[in-house]
Design a protein around this motif. Structure first.
Motif, PDB file in Angstrom:
ATOM      1  N   ASP A 193      -0.144   3.508  -9.348  1.00  0.00           N
ATOM      2  CA  ASP A 193      -0.551   2.176  -9.785  1.00  0.00           C
ATOM      3  C   ASP A 193       0.400   1.672 -10.871  1.00  0.00           C
ATOM      4  O   ASP A 193       1.441   2.287 -11.123  1.00  0.00           O
ATOM      5  CB  ASP A 193      -2.012   2.181 -10.253  1.00  0.00           C
ATOM      6  CG  ASP A 193      -2.240   3.102 -11.440  1.00  0.00           C
ATOM      7  OD1 ASP A 193      -1.264   3.581 -12.046  1.00  0.00           O
ATOM      8  OD2 ASP A 193      -3.415   3.343 -11.774  1.00  0.00           O
ATOM      9  N   LEU A 194       0.070   0.577 -11.503  1.00  0.00           N
ATOM     10  CA  LEU A 194       0.970  -0.001 -12.501  1.00  0.00           C
ATOM     11  C   LEU A 194       1.245   0.933 -13.671  1.00  0.00           C
ATOM     12  O   LEU A 194       2.294   0.858 -14.302  1.00  0.00           O
ATOM     13  CB  LEU A 194       0.415  -1.330 -13.008  1.00  0.00           C
ATOM     14  CG  LEU A 194       0.369  -2.454 -11.970  1.00  0.00           C
ATOM     15  CD1 LEU A 194      -0.308  -3.691 -12.553  1.00  0.00           C
ATOM     16  CD2 LEU A 194       1.763  -2.784 -11.480  1.00  0.00           C
ATOM     17  N   ASP A 216       0.824  -1.206   0.000  1.00  0.00           N
ATOM     18  CA  ASP A 216       0.000   0.000   0.000  1.00  0.00           C
ATOM     19  C   ASP A 216       0.862   1.261   0.000  1.00  0.00           C
ATOM     20  O   ASP A 216       0.558   2.231  -0.697  1.00  0.00           O
ATOM     21  CB  ASP A 216      -0.938   0.018   1.204  1.00  0.00           C
ATOM     22  CG  ASP A 216      -1.970  -1.089   1.148  1.00  0.00           C
ATOM     23  OD1 ASP A 216      -2.331  -1.502   0.028  1.00  0.00           O
ATOM     24  OD2 ASP A 216      -2.410  -1.530   2.217  1.00  0.00           O
ATOM     25  N   VAL A 245       2.400   1.654  -3.502  1.00  0.00           N
ATOM     26  CA  VAL A 245       1.408   2.137  -4.468  1.00  0.00           C
ATOM     27  C   VAL A 245       1.116   3.613  -4.216  1.00  0.00           C
ATOM     28  O   VAL A 245       0.979   4.392  -5.162  1.00  0.00           O
ATOM     29  CB  VAL A 245       0.119   1.293  -4.413  1.00  0.00           C
ATOM     30  CG1 VAL A 245      -1.005   1.939  -5.205  1.00  0.00           C
ATOM     31  CG2 VAL A 245       0.394  -0.111  -4.928  1.00  0.00           C
ATOM     32  N   ARG A 266      -0.179   6.174 -12.327  1.00  0.00           N
ATOM     33  CA  ARG A 266      -1.188   7.179 -11.974  1.00  0.00           C
ATOM     34  C   ARG A 266      -1.284   7.347 -10.465  1.00  0.00           C
ATOM     35  O   ARG A 266      -1.064   6.409  -9.721  1.00  0.00           O
ATOM     36  CB  ARG A 266      -2.551   6.773 -12.526  1.00  0.00           C
ATOM     37  CG  ARG A 266      -2.623   6.763 -14.044  1.00  0.00           C
ATOM     38  CD  ARG A 266      -4.001   6.332 -14.513  1.00  0.00           C
ATOM     39  NE  ARG A 266      -4.291   4.976 -14.038  1.00  0.00           N
ATOM     40  CZ  ARG A 266      -4.449   3.925 -14.844  1.00  0.00           C
ATOM     41  NH1 ARG A 266      -4.377   4.062 -16.145  1.00  0.00           N
ATOM     42  NH2 ARG A 266      -4.706   2.733 -14.343  1.00  0.00           N
ATOM     43  N   ARG A 267      -1.591   8.558 -10.051  1.00  0.00           N
ATOM     44  CA  ARG A 267      -1.780   8.910  -8.645  1.00  0.00           C
ATOM     45  C   ARG A 267      -0.513   8.706  -7.811  1.00  0.00           C
ATOM     46  O   ARG A 267      -0.579   8.361  -6.637  1.00  0.00           O
ATOM     47  CB  ARG A 267      -2.969   8.161  -8.048  1.00  0.00           C
ATOM     48  CG  ARG A 267      -4.284   8.551  -8.708  1.00  0.00           C
ATOM     49  CD  ARG A 267      -5.486   7.837  -8.114  1.00  0.00           C
ATOM     50  NE  ARG A 267      -5.448   6.393  -8.189  1.00  0.00           N
ATOM     51  CZ  ARG A 267      -5.791   5.677  -9.267  1.00  0.00           C
ATOM     52  NH1 ARG A 267      -6.189   6.287 -10.349  1.00  0.00           N
ATOM     53  NH2 ARG A 267      -5.742   4.367  -9.240  1.00  0.00           N
TER      54      ARG A 267
END
Length: 59
Positions: A37-38, A29, A32, A41-42
């Protein structure tokens, strides 16, 4: 903290370091959150760079 060090009292979470459970159950977590993400993004790469700089300068 399980193993406090001489500098522990001077550290502030999310300013000088990021807390991870000793079981590493929240490691994914945290990764990420900082890397995104993969697709990337974010991501919060600026925040993790600031935490790394501030943590290094504090010690």
């Amino acid at each position: 903290m399980i193993y406090p060090e001489w500098f522990t009292d001077g550290l502030a979470l999310w300013v000088h370091c990021v807390h991870i459970q000793n079981t590493y159950s929240d490691l994914y977590d945290a990764l990420v959150f900082f890397r995104g993400d993969l697709a990337g993004r974010r991501a919060h790469e600026e925040l993790v760079a600031k935490i790394a700089r501030d943590g290094w300068n504090e010690v």
